[in-house]
Scaffold this motif. Structure first.
Motif, PDB file in Angstrom:
ATOM      1  N   ASP A 105      -2.155   8.729   7.012  1.00 35.76           N
ATOM      2  CA  ASP A 105      -1.347   7.837   6.166  1.00 35.76           C
ATOM      3  C   ASP A 105      -2.210   7.087   5.157  1.00 35.76           C
ATOM      4  O   ASP A 105      -1.915   7.046   3.959  1.00 35.76           O
ATOM      5  N   TYR A 106      -3.262   6.460   5.668  1.00 35.49           N
ATOM      6  CA  TYR A 106      -4.106   5.616   4.825  1.00 35.49           C
ATOM      7  C   TYR A 106      -4.763   6.431   3.718  1.00 35.49           C
ATOM      8  O   TYR A 106      -4.799   6.011   2.553  1.00 35.49           O
ATOM      9  N   LEU A 107      -5.263   7.621   4.072  1.00 35.28           N
ATOM     10  CA  LEU A 107      -5.961   8.447   3.091  1.00 35.28           C
ATOM     11  C   LEU A 107      -4.999   9.023   2.057  1.00 35.28           C
ATOM     12  O   LEU A 107      -5.351   9.130   0.876  1.00 35.28           O
ATOM     13  N   VAL A 108      -3.790   9.402   2.478  1.00 36.81           N
ATOM     14  CA  VAL A 108      -2.795   9.910   1.528  1.00 36.81           C
ATOM     15  C   VAL A 108      -2.411   8.806   0.539  1.00 36.81           C
ATOM     16  O   VAL A 108      -2.297   9.046  -0.674  1.00 36.81           O
ATOM     17  N   ALA A 109      -2.216   7.575   1.065  1.00 41.08           N
ATOM     18  CA  ALA A 109      -1.867   6.448   0.188  1.00 41.08           C
ATOM     19  C   ALA A 109      -2.984   6.163  -0.810  1.00 41.08           C
ATOM     20  O   ALA A 109      -2.728   5.900  -1.991  1.00 41.08           O
ATOM     21  N   GLN A 110      -4.233   6.231  -0.335  1.00 42.98           N
ATOM     22  CA  GLN A 110      -5.368   5.990  -1.229  1.00 42.98           C
ATOM     23  C   GLN A 110      -5.453   7.070  -2.307  1.00 42.98           C
ATOM     24  O   GLN A 110      -5.742   6.786  -3.473  1.00 42.98           O
ATOM     25  N   THR A 111      -5.190   8.321  -1.914  1.00 41.30           N
ATOM     26  CA  THR A 111      -5.227   9.428  -2.874  1.00 41.30           C
ATOM     27  C   THR A 111      -4.134   9.281  -3.926  1.00 41.30           C
ATOM     28  O   THR A 111      -4.385   9.464  -5.125  1.00 41.30           O
ATOM     29  N   ALA A 112      -2.927   8.938  -3.487  1.00 38.76           N
ATOM     30  CA  ALA A 112      -1.818   8.744  -4.426  1.00 38.76           C
ATOM     31  C   ALA A 112      -2.130   7.621  -5.416  1.00 38.76           C
ATOM     32  O   ALA A 112      -1.857   7.736  -6.617  1.00 38.76           O
ATOM     33  N   LYS A 113      -2.725   6.552  -4.904  1.00 34.53           N
ATOM     34  CA  LYS A 113      -3.082   5.427  -5.775  1.00 34.53           C
ATOM     35  C   LYS A 113      -4.144   5.841  -6.784  1.00 34.53           C
ATOM     36  O   LYS A 113      -4.070   5.499  -7.981  1.00 34.53           O
ATOM     37  N   ALA A 114      -5.150   6.602  -6.315  1.00 37.52           N
ATOM     38  CA  ALA A 114      -6.244   7.017  -7.193  1.00 37.52           C
ATOM     39  C   ALA A 114      -5.767   7.911  -8.327  1.00 37.52           C
ATOM     40  O   ALA A 114      -6.295   7.841  -9.448  1.00 37.52           O
ATOM     41  N   TYR A 115      -4.757   8.750  -8.055  1.00 38.17           N
ATOM     42  CA  TYR A 115      -4.280   9.681  -9.072  1.00 38.17           C
ATOM     43  C   TYR A 115      -3.029   9.175  -9.791  1.00 38.17           C
ATOM     44  O   TYR A 115      -2.453   9.884 -10.615  1.00 38.17           O
ATOM     45  N   GLU A 159       6.234  -2.098   7.041  1.00 38.33           N
ATOM     46  CA  GLU A 159       6.075  -0.717   7.454  1.00 38.33           C
ATOM     47  C   GLU A 159       5.393   0.064   6.329  1.00 38.33           C
ATOM     48  O   GLU A 159       5.590  -0.239   5.141  1.00 38.33           O
ATOM     49  N   ALA A 160       4.610   1.064   6.720  1.00 36.22           N
ATOM     50  CA  ALA A 160       3.884   1.861   5.731  1.00 36.22           C
ATOM     51  C   ALA A 160       4.838   2.543   4.754  1.00 36.22           C
ATOM     52  O   ALA A 160       4.555   2.640   3.552  1.00 36.22           O
ATOM     53  N   SER A 161       5.993   3.002   5.256  1.00 40.03           N
ATOM     54  CA  SER A 161       6.955   3.682   4.388  1.00 40.03           C
ATOM     55  C   SER A 161       7.486   2.745   3.310  1.00 40.03           C
ATOM     56  O   SER A 161       7.694   3.152   2.169  1.00 40.03           O
ATOM     57  N   LEU A 162       7.709   1.473   3.648  1.00 40.09           N
ATOM     58  CA  LEU A 162       8.200   0.508   2.665  1.00 40.09           C
ATOM     59  C   LEU A 162       7.118   0.183   1.644  1.00 40.09           C
ATOM     60  O   LEU A 162       7.400   0.058   0.444  1.00 40.09           O
ATOM     61  N   LEU A 163       5.881   0.044   2.111  1.00 39.04           N
ATOM     62  CA  LEU A 163       4.783  -0.202   1.176  1.00 39.04           C
ATOM     63  C   LEU A 163       4.685   0.929   0.157  1.00 39.04           C
ATOM     64  O   LEU A 163       4.526   0.693  -1.043  1.00 39.04           O
ATOM     65  N   SER A 164       4.814   2.174   0.648  1.00 42.35           N
ATOM     66  CA  SER A 164       4.742   3.327  -0.254  1.00 42.35           C
ATOM     67  C   SER A 164       5.913   3.325  -1.227  1.00 42.35           C
ATOM     68  O   SER A 164       5.746   3.606  -2.414  1.00 42.35           O
ATOM     69  N   ALA A 165       7.108   3.001  -0.726  1.00 43.46           N
ATOM     70  CA  ALA A 165       8.297   2.999  -1.577  1.00 43.46           C
ATOM     71  C   ALA A 165       8.185   1.963  -2.691  1.00 43.46           C
ATOM     72  O   ALA A 165       8.711   2.159  -3.799  1.00 43.46           O
ATOM     73  N   LEU A 166       7.493   0.849  -2.422  1.00 42.49           N
ATOM     74  CA  LEU A 166       7.327  -0.204  -3.423  1.00 42.49           C
ATOM     75  C   LEU A 166       6.097   0.013  -4.300  1.00 42.49           C
ATOM     76  O   LEU A 166       5.810  -0.799  -5.187  1.00 42.49           O
ATOM     77  N   GLY A 167       5.351   1.099  -4.026  1.00 43.47           N
ATOM     78  CA  GLY A 167       4.222   1.431  -4.878  1.00 43.47           C
ATOM     79  C   GLY A 167       2.899   0.820  -4.474  1.00 43.47           C
ATOM     80  O   GLY A 167       1.959   0.778  -5.283  1.00 43.47           O
ATOM     81  N   TYR A 168       2.784   0.363  -3.221  1.00 46.02           N
ATOM     82  CA  TYR A 168       1.531  -0.237  -2.755  1.00 46.02           C
ATOM     83  C   TYR A 168       0.812   0.705  -1.797  1.00 46.02           C
ATOM     84  O   TYR A 168       1.442   1.527  -1.127  1.00 46.02           O
ATOM     85  N   ASP A 169      -0.520   0.544  -1.701  1.00 46.81           N
ATOM     86  CA  ASP A 169      -1.246   1.237  -0.650  1.00 46.81           C
ATOM     87  C   ASP A 169      -1.292   0.323   0.572  1.00 46.81           C
ATOM     88  O   ASP A 169      -0.521  -0.635   0.655  1.00 46.81           O
ATOM     89  N   TYR A 170      -2.187   0.605   1.545  1.00 46.09           N
ATOM     90  CA  TYR A 170      -2.127  -0.124   2.809  1.00 46.09           C
ATOM     91  C   TYR A 170      -3.292  -1.100   3.000  1.00 46.09           C
ATOM     92  O   TYR A 170      -3.628  -1.474   4.119  1.00 46.09           O
TER      93      TYR A 170
END
Length: 849
Positions: A669-679, A128-139
Motif C-alpha cells: 500500500d505505502y509503496l504504491v501510494a508513494q509511486t502514484a504521488k511521484a508520477y 483509512e488508506a482508501s480514503l486518503l487515496s481517494a482524497l489524493g494524499y499518500d500515507y
C-alpha cells in the motif's frame, strides 16, 4: 488366576502375530487419525472464527441512526454485556463520513492502526488508506489533511487536520444496512462537535448470548419506534452462519461415526475366527467368567498400546501440520486442542471395542461345541449380511465425505476466484497519460501480481437498423444516465445538466496494447483476426449480463443486441470544447467491423473488470492502441476526452493493479501510494477490502479440504486395511474354488465385481446422506429467514435458490459424472490392490491359511 489369564492373552496375541499386527495397525490408525482430525478441525474452525472477529468486529448487534437517549435502553437490556458508541458527523466526499469511536467500540470492533495512533487531541485525524487515496494524499504521517465537510444540503466547509494514524479498513467491511455509511476518518469529539453539533449515533452491542437472541431482544425493546431511519443489524459476518455450524457438526459426526464403524468392521471381519477361538477355549473347560477375563486382558493388551502410540503419533502429526500452517498461513493460525472431544472419542472408541468383543462372546456362547464350529443357518446369513453392510457403510462414508468436499469447495473456490478478479488498486492519469515507466515500477513492487493499463475515451456508437433494436433504442434514450454521456454542466442555479450524444449511443471505447490482450479477452476466439484488430480495422463489443445470461437495462430484460459478427459499426468522437454542447463539433468518425460475435460476460464473471463495462451500461467497445492513435491523428486539435487531445501521442489513461494475499500495508500500500504521488497519478485503494474477501474464502476452502481430506484419508486407510484383512480370511475359500476349476481371470473378475458393487453402493449412500444433510441445512436457513425477517419463504424456494447458485458456481451434470467415475475407479483399484494376496499366492499357500 489373573496372571494366568494375562499370560494366556499374551500367548493368544503372539500365536496370531500376523492378524493381531494387522488388527493393531487398524486400531492404531483409527485412533491416531481421529486425534489428528479432531485437532485440525477444531484449530481451523477456531482460526476462521478469530479471523472473522478481527475483520468484522466482536460486536453482535448494531443499532444505526439512533439517538443519544437510546443508549440507556441498550444498557438496560438483560442480554447486553457492553455497548460501544460511534458518532458520525457527516459526509466528507463520496460515501465516506467522519466520526468518533469510544474506547469500548475500539476494543469490541478490533479497530487497529496500520501505523500511528488514534486521535488524542484537537486537530488530529486518523484515516483509512482508501480514503486518503481517494482524497489524493499518500500515507505520510504528520502531513496536513484538508477535508471538505458537508454541513447541510447546501453548505460545505473546509477543515484542516494533521494525520496521526492510518486505520485498518473496516468501514466497507462491517455489516451495514443500505444508506448507512460508517466513518472512514476519526477525530476527537471536540472537533466533531464543531463540525456538526447533532451527530448520528451508531451503537454496537456485545453479549454472552447468541447473536440471533440479542438482535431479537433489541428489536423487541425498540418495538415500533418513531425513528424511521433506525436500523438494527446482527453481525452475521463475524459469527458462524447456520450452514457453517452445520458443517462443523457434520465433521464431528463423521469423525465419531468413522471411529465406531472402523472398530465394528474390524471385529465383524474377524468374527468367524474369534468364534472358533472362543469355542476351543470352552472345549477345554474354560468358564464364562474366565472367557470374559481373557477377552478383557486381550483387548487391553491391544488397546492400551494403540491409545499410547496413537496419541504420540497423532500429537506428532498435529505438531508437524500446525508448524506448516503457522509458516504458510496468511492469518494468525490458532491452535485449539479439544480435550473434551478427545475424551468423548476415546471413550466411544473403547466402548465400541468392548461392545464388539462382548457381542462376539455372546454369539460364541450360543454355538454348539460339536461338529464344525462356525455360524450357520440364519445366524450365518445374518453375519455375512452385517459384515458386507458394515464395509459398505464405511465405503459409503468415504464417498459421502468426498461428495461433501466437492460440493462445499466448488462454491468457495468460485467465490475466491471471483474476489480475486477485483482490482486492489486503480490509478488514473491526473491530466494526460500514465507512463510506461510507472507501469514497470508498479509491476516490480512486492505483492503486485499484475498491472493492466488501458486507455479510455467516450464516443458515440451507431449501426444499421439501430432504431429497430429495443436495447439500442433504450441505451440511446439513456433515461437514467447509465450509459456514458457527452458532457455535464453546472448551471448558475446549482443544478447539473446532462447532455447525451446527439445521434447514437454513448459508449466507452477502451484501447488495449497488444501485450495485454490476453488479460482482457480470449484471443483464441474462433475467427478472430489479430492483424486486422491490431491495425484498427476491427473491434470487439462486450455486454455485462445477469447470472442467467440475459441483459438488463433500466430494469427491462433484453436478449437481442442487434449486432453480429462482421457487422459494421460507426464510432464518432466530438470536441469537448464545442461552443454549443447540444450540437457539438465532430472531431472524427470511424467505421469498423466486429471481429467476432458480441461478447457477453456474466456480472459475477466480470467483477472488477472495468474494461468490460459497468453493471447496466452496454455496447462497450474494445479496440487496439493503434485505433486510438488513429482517432487522435484525425481529430486535429479537438479535445476528445479529459486525457486526450487531437494530435497527441496515445498513452494509457488508467491502470488496474492486482495483488496477491501476501500484499501488506507497508510492503505494498505505502509503496504504491508513494509511486502514484511521484508520477502525479490519482490512486483508488481497495486492497484491504479485496484481501478480506479472498482470505475469508481461502480460510473456508482450507477448512473444508483439510478436514474433509483428513477424514477421507482415515477412512481410506481403514478401508485398505479392512479389505486386506478380509482377503486374508478368504484365502482358503478361493483356494478351494481354484482347486475345483476357477481360473485367475475369473478370480480377477470376481474381485473387480466386488469393487464395482461396493463403489455403486457407496455412491447411493453418499447421495442419500448428502441429500438429507442438504435438505436439513436448507430447512434451517428457511426457518432462520422466517423467524428473523418474517418473509413468506418456503423450503422449495430455498432449495431452488441454492440450486441456481450452485449451477452458477460450476456444479453441473458433468461434474457429478466425473465424481461417479472417479469413485468407481477408486474402488476398483482399491479392491484389486488389497486382494493381491489372492492373486500372488499359490494354491497350496491359500489352502494353508
Amino acid at each position: 488366576m489373573k496372571n494366568e489369564l494375562f499370560s494366556l492373552a499374551i500367548q493368544r496375541i503372539r500365536g496370531t502375530k500376523r492378524n493381531s499386527l494387522l488388527l493393531g495397525i487398524i486400531l492404531l490408525c483409527s485412533f491416531a487419525f481421529t486425534v489428528i482430525t479432531l485437532g485440525i478441525t477444531d484449530s481451523l474452525n477456531e482460526t476462521n472464527a478469530q479471523y472473522r472477529l478481527d475483520t468484522y468486529g466482536s460486536w453482535k448487534t448494531a443499532v444505526y441512526n439512533s439517538t443519544e437517549e437510546d443508549k440507556e435502553i441498550l444498557e438496560e437490556n438483560p442480554l447486553s454485556k457492553q455497548v460501544g458508541t460511534l458518532l458520525s458527523y457527516g459526509n466528507i466526499g463520496g460515501s465516506d463520513t467522519i466520526g468518533t469511536p469510544d474506547k469500548a467500540l475500539i476494543e469490541m470492533g478490533n479497530l487497529e492502526l496500520l501505523e500511528g495512533h488514534f486521535p488524542e487531541k484537537s486537530g488530529e485525524i486518523a484515516m483509512e488508506a482508501s480514503l486518503l487515496s481517494a482524497l489524493g494524499y499518500d500515507y505520510e504521517l504528520n502531513q496536513k489533511i484538508v477535508i471538505s465537510f458537508q454541513k447541510d444540503l447546501e453548505t460545505w466547509v473546509e477543515a484542516e487536520f494533521t494525520l496521526c494514524g492510518v486505520l485498518k479498513q473496516y468501514s466497507h467491511l462491517w455489516n451495514c444496512e443500505e444508506n448507512v455509511s460508517l466513518p472512514a476518518a476519526f477525530i476527537v469529539k471536540e472537533d466533531g462537535e464543531k463540525l456538526q453539533p447533532f451527530p448520528d449515533y451508531h451503537y454496537f452491542v456485545t453479549s454472552d448470548k447468541e447473536q440471533e437472541a440479542l438482535t431479537g431482544s433489541i428489536q423487541t425493546a425498540f418495538g415500533k419506534t418513531e425513528n424511521k431511519n433506525l436500523k438494527i443489524v446482527g453481525n452475521t459476518f463475524a459469527y458462524n452462519s447456520l450452514s457453517e455450524k452445520a458443517d462443523y457438526y457434520l465433521y464431528l459426526v463423521l469423525i465419531l461415526l468413522t471411529t465406531v464403524l472402523a472398530v465394528a468392521c474390524v471385529y465383524f471381519v474377524q468374527m468367524q475366527e474369534q468364534l472358533r477361538s472362543i469355542a476351543l477355549f470352552r472345549s477345554i473347560g474354560g468358564t464364562k467368567k474366565q472367557l470374559i477375563g481373557l477377552l478383557f486382558y486381550e483387548t487391553m493388551c491391544m488397546v492400551v498400546p494403540c491409545i499410547c502410540l496413537g496419541t504420540i503419533i497423532g500429537s506428532a502429526g498435529l505438531w508437524g501440520i500446525f508448524k506448516v500452517f503457522i509458516n504458510v498461513s496468511f492469518t494468525d493460525f490458532r491452535i485449539s486442542i479439544p480435550i473434551f472431544g478427545f475424551l468423548v472419542v476415546t471413550l466411544l472408541w473403547l466402548g465400541s471395542i468392548f461392545f464388539c468383543r462382548l457381542l462376539v462372546l455372546y454369539l460364541a456362547m450360543k454355538q454348539p461345541l460339536t461338529g464344525k464350529i462356525t455360524m450357520s443357518g440364519k445366524m450365518g446369513k445374518r453375519y455375512r449380511s452385517i459384515k458386507k453392510a458394515s464395509l459398505t457403510l464405511l465405503a459409503g462414508m468415504f464417498s459421502t465425505v468426498m461428495l461433501f468436499v466437492m460440493m462445499e469447495s466448488i462454491p468457495e473456490f468460485f467465490e475466491k476466484r471471483w474476489a480475486e478478479k477485483e482490482n486492489s488498486y486503480r490509478i488514473d492519469a491526473a491530466e494526460k497519460t500514465i507512463s510506461e515507466e510507472e507501469v514497470k515500477v508498479l509491476e516490480e513492487l512486492p505483492g503486485i501480481t499484475k498491472v493492466l493499463p488501458y486507455g479510455e475515451m467516450v464516443g458515440e456508437l451507431s449501426f444499421d437498423n439501430m432504431e429497430k433494436v429495443p436495447l439500442a433504442s433504450a441505451c440511446k434514450e439513456n433515461k437514467n444516465k447509465n450509459q456514458p454521456i457527452f458532457m455535464e454542466q453546472q448551471n448558475a442555479d446549482g443544478t447539473t445538466e446532462y447532455m447525451c450524444f446527439p445521434k447514437g449511443i454513448g459508449v466507452r471505447v477502451i484501447g488495449i496494447r497488444k501485450e495485454y490482450w490476453k488479460d482482457y479477452f480470449d484471443t483464441a476466439i474462433s475467427g478472430f483476426d489479430e492483424k486486422a484488430f491490431e491495425e484498427g480495422k476491427t473491434a470487439l463489443v462486450t455486454f455485462v449480463t445477469e447470472d442467467d445470461g440475459k441483459i438488463t437495462f433500466d430494469g427491462t430484460v433484453y436478449e437481442d443486441t442487434g449486432l453480429d459478427k462482421e457487422d459494421t459499426i460507426n464510432l464518432r468522437f466530438y470536441d469537448r470544447n464545442s461552443e454549443d454542447f447540444q450540437n457539438p463539433s465532430l472531431a472524427s468518425e470511424h467505421s469498423l467491423k466486429l471481429a467476432v460475435q458480441p461478447m457477453k460476460r456474466k456480472l459475477r464473471e466480470g467483477a472488477g473488470k472495468g474494461y468490460i463495462g459497468s453493471y447496466g451500461a452496454h455496447y462497450n467497445i474494445l479496440v487496439s492502441d493503434n485505433f486510438m492513435q488513429k482517432v487522435l491523428d484525425e481529430s486535429k486539435n479537438a479535445e476528445v476526452s479529459s486525457h486526450y487531445t487531437g494530435g497527441d501521442i496515445y498513452g494509457d489513461s488508467s491502470a488496474e493493479i492486482y495483488t496477491s494475499v501476501n500484499a501488506k500495508y507497508l510492503s505494498t500500500d505505502y509503496l504504491v501510494a508513494q509511486t502514484a504521488k511521484a508520477y502525479g497519478t490519482t490512486l483508488d485503494n481497495n486492497r484491504e477490502e479485496v484481501s478480506a474477501q479472498v482470505l475469508s474464502h481461502l480460510q473456508n476452502l482450507l477448512l473444508i479440504c483439510v478436514c474433509g481430506g483428513c477424514i477421507g484419508l482415515t477412512l481410506f486407510l481403514l478401508l485398505w486395511n479392512l479389505i486386506t484383512l478380509a482377503a486374508r480370511y478368504e484365502c482358503r475359500k478361493y483356494g478351494i474354488l481354484q482347486a475345483i476349476g476357477m481360473s485367475n481371470k475369473q478370480m480377477y473378475i470376481e474381485i473387480l465385481k466386488k469393487g464395482a458393487l461396493t463403489g455403486v453402493s457407496s455412491l447411493f449412500l453418499a447421495f442419500f446422506f448428502y441429500g438429507v444433510y442438504f435438505v436439513i441445512r436448507e430447512w434451517l436457513k428457511v426457518r432462520y429467514v422466517i423467524e428473523n425477517f418474517g418473509d413468506n419463504y418456503t423450503l422449495k424456494e430455498g432449495i431452488q435458490s441454492t440450486y441456481y447458485y450452485l449451477e452458477m458456481c460450476g456444479v453441473s451434470l458433468e461434474v457429478f459424472i466425473l465424481f461417479i467415475v472417479a469413485i468407481l475407479i477408486f474402488f476398483l483399484i482399491l479392491f484389486y490392490w488389497c486382494n493381491r494376496i489372492l492373486t500372488k499366492t499359490t494354491l497350496m499357500e491359500k489352502l494353508k491359511q
